[in-house]
Design an enzyme around this catalytic site. Sequence first.
Site, PDB file in Angstrom:
ATOM      1  N   GLU A  33       0.835  -1.210   0.000  1.00 23.63           N
ATOM      2  CA  GLU A  33       0.000   0.000   0.000  1.00 23.63           C
ATOM      3  C   GLU A  33       0.862   1.250   0.000  1.00 23.63           C
ATOM      4  O   GLU A  33       1.820   1.346   0.776  1.00 23.63           O
ATOM      5  CB  GLU A  33      -0.906  -0.037   1.230  1.00 23.63           C
ATOM      6  CG  GLU A  33      -2.321   0.396   0.960  1.00 23.63           C
ATOM      7  CD  GLU A  33      -3.054  -0.563   0.026  1.00 23.63           C
ATOM      8  OE1 GLU A  33      -3.082  -0.268  -1.200  1.00 23.63           O
ATOM      9  OE2 GLU A  33      -3.595  -1.571   0.491  1.00 23.63           O
ATOM     10  N   ALA A 125     -15.865   2.787  -1.892  1.00 20.98           N
ATOM     11  CA  ALA A 125     -15.519   1.722  -0.947  1.00 20.98           C
ATOM     12  C   ALA A 125     -14.029   1.388  -0.994  1.00 20.98           C
ATOM     13  O   ALA A 125     -13.577   0.460  -0.336  1.00 20.98           O
ATOM     14  CB  ALA A 125     -16.339   0.470  -1.245  1.00 20.98           C
ATOM     15  N   SER A 130     -13.305   3.717  -9.895  1.00 22.38           N
ATOM     16  CA  SER A 130     -12.849   4.650 -10.931  1.00 22.38           C
ATOM     17  C   SER A 130     -11.942   3.945 -11.942  1.00 22.38           C
ATOM     18  O   SER A 130     -12.095   4.122 -13.156  1.00 22.38           O
ATOM     19  CB  SER A 130     -12.143   5.855 -10.312  1.00 22.38           C
ATOM     20  OG  SER A 130     -11.122   5.445  -9.439  1.00 22.38           O
ATOM     21  N   ASP A 174      -4.059   0.357  -9.518  1.00 19.43           N
ATOM     22  CA  ASP A 174      -5.462  -0.015  -9.714  1.00 19.43           C
ATOM     23  C   ASP A 174      -5.734  -0.404 -11.164  1.00 19.43           C
ATOM     24  O   ASP A 174      -6.394  -1.405 -11.445  1.00 19.43           O
ATOM     25  CB  ASP A 174      -6.379   1.149  -9.303  1.00 19.43           C
ATOM     26  CG  ASP A 174      -6.089   1.655  -7.897  1.00 19.43           C
ATOM     27  OD1 ASP A 174      -5.502   0.900  -7.104  1.00 19.43           O
ATOM     28  OD2 ASP A 174      -6.434   2.812  -7.604  1.00 19.43           O
ATOM     29  N   TYR A 226      -4.040  11.721   0.964  1.00 13.91           N
ATOM     30  CA  TYR A 226      -3.270  10.921  -0.004  1.00 13.91           C
ATOM     31  C   TYR A 226      -2.134  11.763  -0.582  1.00 13.91           C
ATOM     32  O   TYR A 226      -0.974  11.329  -0.609  1.00 13.91           O
ATOM     33  CB  TYR A 226      -4.211  10.430  -1.112  1.00 13.91           C
ATOM     34  CG  TYR A 226      -3.560   9.493  -2.099  1.00 13.91           C
ATOM     35  CD1 TYR A 226      -3.698   8.108  -1.961  1.00 13.91           C
ATOM     36  CD2 TYR A 226      -2.809   9.972  -3.170  1.00 13.91           C
ATOM     37  CE1 TYR A 226      -3.103   7.245  -2.863  1.00 13.91           C
ATOM     38  CE2 TYR A 226      -2.214   9.125  -4.075  1.00 13.91           C
ATOM     39  CZ  TYR A 226      -2.372   7.756  -3.921  1.00 13.91           C
ATOM     40  OH  TYR A 226      -1.770   6.898  -4.824  1.00 13.91           O
TER      41      TYR A 226
HETATM   42  C1  GLA Z   1      -5.172   4.323  -4.312  1.00 10.76           C
HETATM   43  C2  GLA Z   1      -4.381   4.714  -5.551  1.00 10.76           C
HETATM   44  C3  GLA Z   1      -3.308   3.680  -5.876  1.00 10.76           C
HETATM   45  C4  GLA Z   1      -2.452   3.371  -4.658  1.00 10.76           C
HETATM   46  C5  GLA Z   1      -3.334   3.095  -3.435  1.00 10.76           C
HETATM   47  C6  GLA Z   1      -2.531   2.948  -2.183  1.00 10.76           C
HETATM   48  O1  GLA Z   1      -5.909   3.160  -4.573  1.00 10.76           O
HETATM   49  O2  GLA Z   1      -5.254   4.847  -6.658  1.00 10.76           O
HETATM   50  O3  GLA Z   1      -2.527   4.135  -6.957  1.00 10.76           O
HETATM   51  O4  GLA Z   1      -1.542   4.395  -4.419  1.00 10.76           O
HETATM   52  O5  GLA Z   1      -4.295   4.117  -3.224  1.00 10.76           O
HETATM   53  O6  GLA Z   1      -1.754   1.801  -2.235  1.00 10.76           O
END
Ligand code: GLA
Length: 384
Positions: A33, A125, A130, A174, A226
């Site tokens: 993460e 969630a 997206s 993602d 973030y």
């Molecule tokens: C979100 C971002 C990813 C990643 C995660 C954390 O999902 O879209 O690119 O940075 O957070 O691991």
Amino acid sequence: MTVADAAHGFAEWFGRRPAGVWSAPGRVNLIGEHTDYNDGFVFPFAIDRRTSVALGDRDDRVVRVATSHEPEAVEIHLDALAPDAVSGWAAYPLGVAWALRESGADLDLARGVDLYIASDVPIGAGLSSSAAIECAVALALDEHWGLGFDRPALAKVGRLAENRVVGAPTGIMDQTASLLGAVDSAVFLDCRSLDADVIPLGFDAEGLSLVVVDTRVTHAHASGGYAARRASCEAGARGLGVESLRDVRVDDLARAAEVLDDETFRRVRHVVTENQRVLDTVRTLRERGAGAIGALLDASHVSMRDDFEISVPELDLAVSTAQSSGAIGARMTGGGFGGSAIALVPDALVPDVTRAVAAAFADHGYREPVVFTVRASEGARRDA
Ligand code: GLA
């Protein structure tokens, strides 16, 4: 199911049958993460919740999008596509059209398209609804227009749309999971080289289920948080004189503690130890099977809670309750500040974990969570 919904919605909205239907899944991240934008390692998988897009031609070079959860369609001329020309939900599909052109697609001869989007990936969630839209639309436009992008290139297109049009400074995880996922497998991605290895999870064979606890918590400062974590990581790398935190090893942490302020050091320690945990998870999975990775999931959560500080009380409660009611490992998943936790649970104990989590949330006066299982599933594809 969303395939039929998308085709049906298209016909209702646009009064004709679509030329094709494509879909792409959401994801959960098993481990790794906030490592993707640090050139590190991630290990996500595609889930059995998908977004479908039905597509039909138009001859006026207009792209028009409609969806089941919005009353209005949005349209834009292909020549007018620009990062700030679209906003709201339409930024995802139309941002992808812009990002394809920005990434070298020649759209001068492209005809327009109508798109209708239907999804059963829960929104907000932390399961990448997206990315599911971006990847479904990217694959649909690429194949329909014959653009010839490969999947890693389409993942970059999705990220570009997210970064520049939606405006979120996310990494590549993602979109990669959504495009490269496979049944009962996770995608081990080196975010520096973009080398990807699709690795069998063996959950079915070992009688394990992956339980998702959607806390339904969304924090207003999630995007700010973030971005702040990303900035801390960049500051840490600068302070240590490396290009990115990928270049820092667990053995280097003692020196990092001397050079960095306490908060930056703890952000760095999360990323550095998390990268190692991804490598350890992949090795453990290969050598000893999924039943042996629980402690690594648990340690990942502690690191996010205490060092990276992206968890919230609801996520901590979901994790600790799952652990004490039968999970072999649990952690929050995704960007943090709300969203979902995941727990790896022996099949027979799923009802116990589900009940225990619901009861614990009720005891604490928290909003009722949504608890469900997901299966590692196939990535983006054409369905019809
Ligand atoms: C979100 C971002 C990813 C990643 C995660 C954390 O999902 O879209 O690119 O940075 O957070 O691991």
